[in-house]
Design an enzyme around this catalytic site. Structure first.
Site, PDB file in Angstrom:
ATOM      1  N   GLN A 179       3.112  -6.692  -3.867  1.00  0.00           N
ATOM      2  CA  GLN A 179       3.170  -6.283  -2.465  1.00  0.00           C
ATOM      3  C   GLN A 179       4.481  -5.536  -2.181  1.00  0.00           C
ATOM      4  O   GLN A 179       5.137  -5.082  -3.093  1.00  0.00           O
ATOM      5  CB  GLN A 179       3.024  -7.497  -1.539  1.00  0.00           C
ATOM      6  CG  GLN A 179       1.603  -8.007  -1.378  1.00  0.00           C
ATOM      7  CD  GLN A 179       1.119  -8.843  -2.538  1.00  0.00           C
ATOM      8  OE1 GLN A 179       1.895  -9.548  -3.161  1.00  0.00           O
ATOM      9  NE2 GLN A 179      -0.159  -8.779  -2.832  1.00  0.00           N
TER      10      GLN A 179
ATOM     11  N   GLY B 256      -4.289  -4.613  -3.879  1.00  0.00           N
ATOM     12  CA  GLY B 256      -5.316  -3.589  -4.126  1.00  0.00           C
ATOM     13  C   GLY B 256      -4.583  -2.338  -4.540  1.00  0.00           C
ATOM     14  O   GLY B 256      -4.024  -1.640  -3.695  1.00  0.00           O
ATOM     15  N   HIS B 257      -4.502  -2.083  -5.841  1.00  0.00           N
ATOM     16  CA  HIS B 257      -3.747  -0.946  -6.361  1.00  0.00           C
ATOM     17  C   HIS B 257      -4.718   0.116  -6.853  1.00  0.00           C
ATOM     18  O   HIS B 257      -5.499  -0.127  -7.772  1.00  0.00           O
ATOM     19  CB  HIS B 257      -2.822  -1.399  -7.501  1.00  0.00           C
ATOM     20  CG  HIS B 257      -1.717  -2.322  -7.055  1.00  0.00           C
ATOM     21  ND1 HIS B 257      -0.766  -2.823  -7.898  1.00  0.00           N
ATOM     22  CD2 HIS B 257      -1.411  -2.816  -5.824  1.00  0.00           C
ATOM     23  CE1 HIS B 257       0.080  -3.592  -7.210  1.00  0.00           C
ATOM     24  NE2 HIS B 257      -0.308  -3.606  -5.952  1.00  0.00           N
TER      25      HIS B 257
ATOM     26  N   ASP C  61       0.812  -1.223   0.000  1.00  0.00           N
ATOM     27  CA  ASP C  61       0.000   0.000   0.000  1.00  0.00           C
ATOM     28  C   ASP C  61       0.843   1.269   0.000  1.00  0.00           C
ATOM     29  O   ASP C  61       0.439   2.304   0.542  1.00  0.00           O
ATOM     30  CB  ASP C  61      -0.977   0.003   1.195  1.00  0.00           C
ATOM     31  CG  ASP C  61      -1.846  -1.236   1.206  1.00  0.00           C
ATOM     32  OD1 ASP C  61      -2.210  -1.701   0.109  1.00  0.00           O
ATOM     33  OD2 ASP C  61      -2.143  -1.745   2.299  1.00  0.00           O
TER      34      ASP C  61
ATOM     35  N   LYS D  29       1.865   2.078  -5.047  1.00  0.00           N
ATOM     36  CA  LYS D  29       2.484   1.521  -6.255  1.00  0.00           C
ATOM     37  C   LYS D  29       1.581   1.715  -7.471  1.00  0.00           C
ATOM     38  O   LYS D  29       2.044   2.066  -8.552  1.00  0.00           O
ATOM     39  CB  LYS D  29       2.759   0.015  -6.075  1.00  0.00           C
ATOM     40  CG  LYS D  29       3.707  -0.304  -4.940  1.00  0.00           C
ATOM     41  CD  LYS D  29       3.863  -1.808  -4.739  1.00  0.00           C
ATOM     42  CE  LYS D  29       2.631  -2.506  -4.199  1.00  0.00           C
ATOM     43  NZ  LYS D  29       2.204  -2.118  -2.860  1.00  0.00           N
TER      44      LYS D  29
HETATM   45  P1  GDP Z   1      -0.747   0.191  -3.547  1.00  0.00           P
HETATM   46  O1  GDP Z   1      -1.346  -1.066  -3.060  1.00  0.00           O
HETATM   47  O2  GDP Z   1       0.714   0.290  -3.257  1.00  0.00           O
HETATM   48  O3  GDP Z   1      -1.054   0.475  -4.989  1.00  0.00           O
HETATM   49  O4  GDP Z   1      -1.433   1.372  -2.701  1.00  0.00           O
HETATM   50  P2  GDP Z   1      -2.999   1.523  -2.370  1.00  0.00           P
HETATM   51  O5  GDP Z   1      -3.716   1.877  -3.615  1.00  0.00           O
HETATM   52  O6  GDP Z   1      -3.480   0.345  -1.607  1.00  0.00           O
HETATM   53  O7  GDP Z   1      -2.971   2.708  -1.347  1.00  0.00           O
HETATM   54  C1  GDP Z   1      -2.395   3.951  -1.681  1.00  0.00           C
HETATM   55  C2  GDP Z   1      -3.464   5.042  -1.536  1.00  0.00           C
HETATM   56  O8  GDP Z   1      -2.845   6.305  -1.538  1.00  0.00           O
HETATM   57  C3  GDP Z   1      -4.462   5.076  -2.681  1.00  0.00           C
HETATM   58  O9  GDP Z   1      -5.704   5.460  -2.184  1.00  0.00           O
HETATM   59  C4  GDP Z   1      -3.890   6.144  -3.622  1.00  0.00           C
HETATM   60  O10 GDP Z   1      -4.902   6.803  -4.370  1.00  0.00           O
HETATM   61  C5  GDP Z   1      -3.280   7.099  -2.641  1.00  0.00           C
HETATM   62  N1  GDP Z   1      -2.067   7.803  -3.093  1.00  0.00           N
HETATM   63  C6  GDP Z   1      -1.056   7.345  -3.864  1.00  0.00           C
HETATM   64  N2  GDP Z   1      -0.054   8.268  -3.943  1.00  0.00           N
HETATM   65  C7  GDP Z   1      -0.466   9.335  -3.197  1.00  0.00           C
HETATM   66  C8  GDP Z   1       0.126  10.585  -2.841  1.00  0.00           C
HETATM   67  O11 GDP Z   1       1.256  10.912  -3.208  1.00  0.00           O
HETATM   68  N3  GDP Z   1      -0.615  11.394  -2.020  1.00  0.00           N
HETATM   69  C9  GDP Z   1      -1.856  11.044  -1.549  1.00  0.00           C
HETATM   70  N4  GDP Z   1      -2.501  11.882  -0.751  1.00  0.00           N
HETATM   71  N5  GDP Z   1      -2.432   9.879  -1.868  1.00  0.00           N
HETATM   72  C10 GDP Z   1      -1.736   9.030  -2.664  1.00  0.00           C
HETATM   73  P1  IMO Z   2      -0.945  -4.208  -2.092  1.00  0.00           P
HETATM   74  O1  IMO Z   2      -0.750  -4.704  -3.487  1.00  0.00           O
HETATM   75  C1  IMO Z   2      -0.999  -4.683   2.187  1.00  0.00           C
HETATM   76  C2  IMO Z   2      -0.851  -8.766   3.746  1.00  0.00           C
HETATM   77  C3  IMO Z   2      -2.125  -9.242   4.447  1.00  0.00           C
HETATM   78  C4  IMO Z   2      -1.504 -10.180   5.474  1.00  0.00           C
HETATM   79  C5  IMO Z   2      -0.361 -10.822   4.697  1.00  0.00           C
HETATM   80  C6  IMO Z   2      -0.691 -12.169   4.084  1.00  0.00           C
HETATM   81  O2  IMO Z   2      -2.237  -3.496  -1.967  1.00  0.00           O
HETATM   82  O3  IMO Z   2       0.257  -3.516  -1.596  1.00  0.00           O
HETATM   83  P2  IMO Z   2      -2.178 -12.873   1.996  1.00  0.00           P
HETATM   84  O4  IMO Z   2      -3.629 -12.647   1.692  1.00  0.00           O
HETATM   85  O5  IMO Z   2      -1.244 -12.335   0.976  1.00  0.00           O
HETATM   86  O6  IMO Z   2      -1.886 -14.311   2.307  1.00  0.00           O
HETATM   87  O7  IMO Z   2      -1.924 -12.082   3.371  1.00  0.00           O
HETATM   88  O8  IMO Z   2      -0.027  -9.908   3.664  1.00  0.00           O
HETATM   89  N1  IMO Z   2      -1.059  -8.263   2.374  1.00  0.00           N
HETATM   90  C7  IMO Z   2      -1.068  -6.963   2.062  1.00  0.00           C
HETATM   91  N2  IMO Z   2      -0.969  -5.862   2.836  1.00  0.00           N
HETATM   92  N3  IMO Z   2      -1.096  -4.547   0.860  1.00  0.00           N
HETATM   93  C8  IMO Z   2      -1.169  -5.645   0.066  1.00  0.00           C
HETATM   94  O9  IMO Z   2      -1.145  -5.573  -1.268  1.00  0.00           O
HETATM   95  C9  IMO Z   2      -1.201  -6.920   0.668  1.00  0.00           C
HETATM   96  N4  IMO Z   2      -1.282  -8.178   0.180  1.00  0.00           N
HETATM   97  C10 IMO Z   2      -1.188  -8.989   1.241  1.00  0.00           C
HETATM   98  O10 IMO Z   2      -2.809  -8.173   5.046  1.00  0.00           O
HETATM   99  O11 IMO Z   2      -0.953  -9.450   6.528  1.00  0.00           O
HETATM  100 MG    MG Z   3      -2.909  -1.666  -1.797  1.00  0.00          MG
END
Ligand code: GDP
Ligand code: IMO
Ligand code: MG
Length: 422
Positions: free
Chosen positions: A218, A40-41, A13, A16
């Site tokens: 991840q 979850g991107h 999270d 990415k």
């Molecule tokens: P990922 O799993 O690494 O793709 O990240 P997630 O999508 O799960 O969580 C990142 C969250 O931060 C998302 O809601 C993005 O829209 C948001 N986001 C990404 N870059 C930035 C940033 O530079 N500033 C802010 N405020 N939000 C961001």
């Molecule tokens: P993104 O792509 C954050 C965590 C789960 C748990 C552990 C194992 O959004 O960065 P799993 O279902 O993979 O067997 O769970 O890894 N986990 C993540 N945490 N972002 C993710 O993906 C994750 N994918 C798995 O919460 O702790």
């Molecule tokens: Mg994510």
């Protein structure tokens, strides 16, 4: 043209998805190489929010090829749901644009039940990741190409597995599952999926005449080998995962970019030395909207941990850093960053991945800034204290910070030439 790999440096999270969507503009082929629908991107186009689980984060751009590699766990129902949802929202997804490796492991219904029955100790996403990778290692898993065997062959494979799976489910006090329930989603989806299936993903990538952008699902600390085992996922988001997840040993990367959130978050169980269990953690969660993109769970929040950052630099051989969500730190009086650990009062001289739960962070303190950084377009638009924070990250990690995210929109990323300080 330049090949780039983007790897999360923390516990996922890091932002990415938003970052890869931005970089995808200048690349031709975007490759997801591990993980599954646990990812979850999030990508914003204007005010439109897209959350991608299995589809690579280049899918929202036209004229790009998106590849799902051979070590990405494919849930056929989930892939088609994502494809159809995007189509309904006007995004073109067609077999020229999306290629799924035929050797990718298949997610099966019994493994979803098993993950639900035994995943709570780790706090998994419930997407059958652990049991499916375990089946792969145990050599009893099914792969995408198994969908195209005869019904009898497919049934025979599943029937044999079901004997063990139902015993396992009973052991975990979960009810059993029938062959019909396991096979139905496979038979229902296989024809619609077939045009997307590619028989030689390695050759496609290897011979492609264009630039490659690889996407880790991840973060480094969730890596099965280099993360906080056993509180990890079951694959390698780190650099080696690209090579096993594509079979493309010949690909060299010009840039290996680590995505580093300006603070730290974690979902699920496991150690987290800089976690804040007070109002500062609440503030990060509320301002950063830190709730899981896949499960909706509140993310645990804390200060940036540069020891973890350094671990990620070394494991992945990173060449530059992209800091994300810097804007979320606007308005804090004081900001802390961890620059080492103590265990029982004694400073540790290595990265203690096996006992992070015993580590007390050693912090460097920074004065905060009151200004709104979300409108910054260049380095000089950033407050002096913000620049000091970035400079410390760069000095500590000894690789350049080349990009800084100050908002979720595509245009809210500041890019520098060689490094933020030139
Ligand atoms: P990922 O799993 O690494 O793709 O990240 P997630 O999508 O799960 O969580 C990142 C969250 O931060 C998302 O809601 C993005 O829209 C948001 N986001 C990404 N870059 C930035 C940033 O530079 N500033 C802010 N405020 N939000 C961001
Ligand atoms: P993104 O792509 C954050 C965590 C789960 C748990 C552990 C194992 O959004 O960065 P799993 O279902 O993979 O067997 O769970 O890894 N986990 C993540 N945490 N972002 C993710 O993906 C994750 N994918 C798995 O919460 O702790
Ligand atoms: Mg994510």
């Amino acid at each position: 043209m330049a090949n780039t790999i983007v790897i999360g440096m923390q516990w996922g999270d890091e932002g990415k998805g938003a970052f890869i969507d931005r970089l995808a503009e200048k690349h031709d082929l975007i490759v997801r190489y591990q993980g599954g629908a646990n990812a979850g991107h999030t990508v914003y186009i204007g005010n439109e929010k897209y959350v991608l689980h299995l589809l690579p984060s280049g899918i929202l751009r036209e004229d790009k090829i998106n590849v799902i590699g051979n070590n990405v766990l494919v849930d056929p129902v989930q892939v088609l749901d994502e494809i159809n949802e995007l189509r309904e929202r006007g995004i073109d997804v067609n077999p020229k644009k999306l290629k799924i490796s035929h050797t990718a492991p298949l997610i099966l219904e019994y493994n979803k039940l098993l993950d639900a029955a035994k995943g709570s100790k780790i706090g998994t996403t419930g997407k059958a990741i652990g049991p499916t990778y375990a089946d792969k290692s145990d050599r009893i898993g099914l792969r995408v190409y198994d969908l195209y065997r005869s019904d009898d062959e497919l049934k025979a494979k599943l029937e044999e597995n079901l004997l063990i799976k139902n015993l396992n489910l009973a052991f975990h006090k979960s009810s059993s599952i029938s062959l019909d329930k396991v096979i139905e989603p496979l038979l229902r989806t296989r024809d619609e999926l077939e045009p997307f299936v590619c028989k030689d993903i390695k050759n496609l990538i290897y011979t492609y005449n264009g630039s490659i952008l690889a996407e880790s699902a991840q973060g480094t600390m969730l890596d099965i080998d280099h993360g906080t085992y056993p509180f990890v996922t079951s694959s390698n988001p780190t650099i080696g995962g690209f090579y096993t997840g594509t079979g493309c040993g010949g690909i060299k990367f010009n840039e290996l970019i680590g995505v580093l959130k300006a603070y730290t978050t974690r979902v699920g169980e496991g150690p987290f030395p800089t976690e804040l269990s007070d109002e500062r953690g609440e503030k990060l969660r509320a301002k950063g909207n830190e709730f899981g993109a896949t499960t909706g769970r509140p993310r645990r929040c804390g200060w940036l941990d540069l020891s973890i950052g350094q671990h990620a630099v070394q494991v992945n051989g990173l060449t530059s850093i992209a800091i994300t969500k810097l804007d979320i730190l606007d308005g804090f009086d004081k900001i802390l960053a961890c620059i080492g650990y103590k265990i029982k009062g004694k400073e540790v001289d290595y990265f203690p991945v096996e006992q992070l739960e015993n580590c007390e962070p050693i912090y460097q303190e920074f004065p905060g800034w009151k200004e709104d950084t979300s409108k910054a377009k260049t380095i000089s638009d950033l407050p002096e204290n913000t620049r000091k924070y970035i400079k410390t990250i760069e000095d500590y990690l000894r690789i350049p910070v080349k990009r800084v995210g100050v908002g979720k929109r595509r245009d809210q990323m500041i890019e520098f030439g060689m490094s933020i300080f030139g």
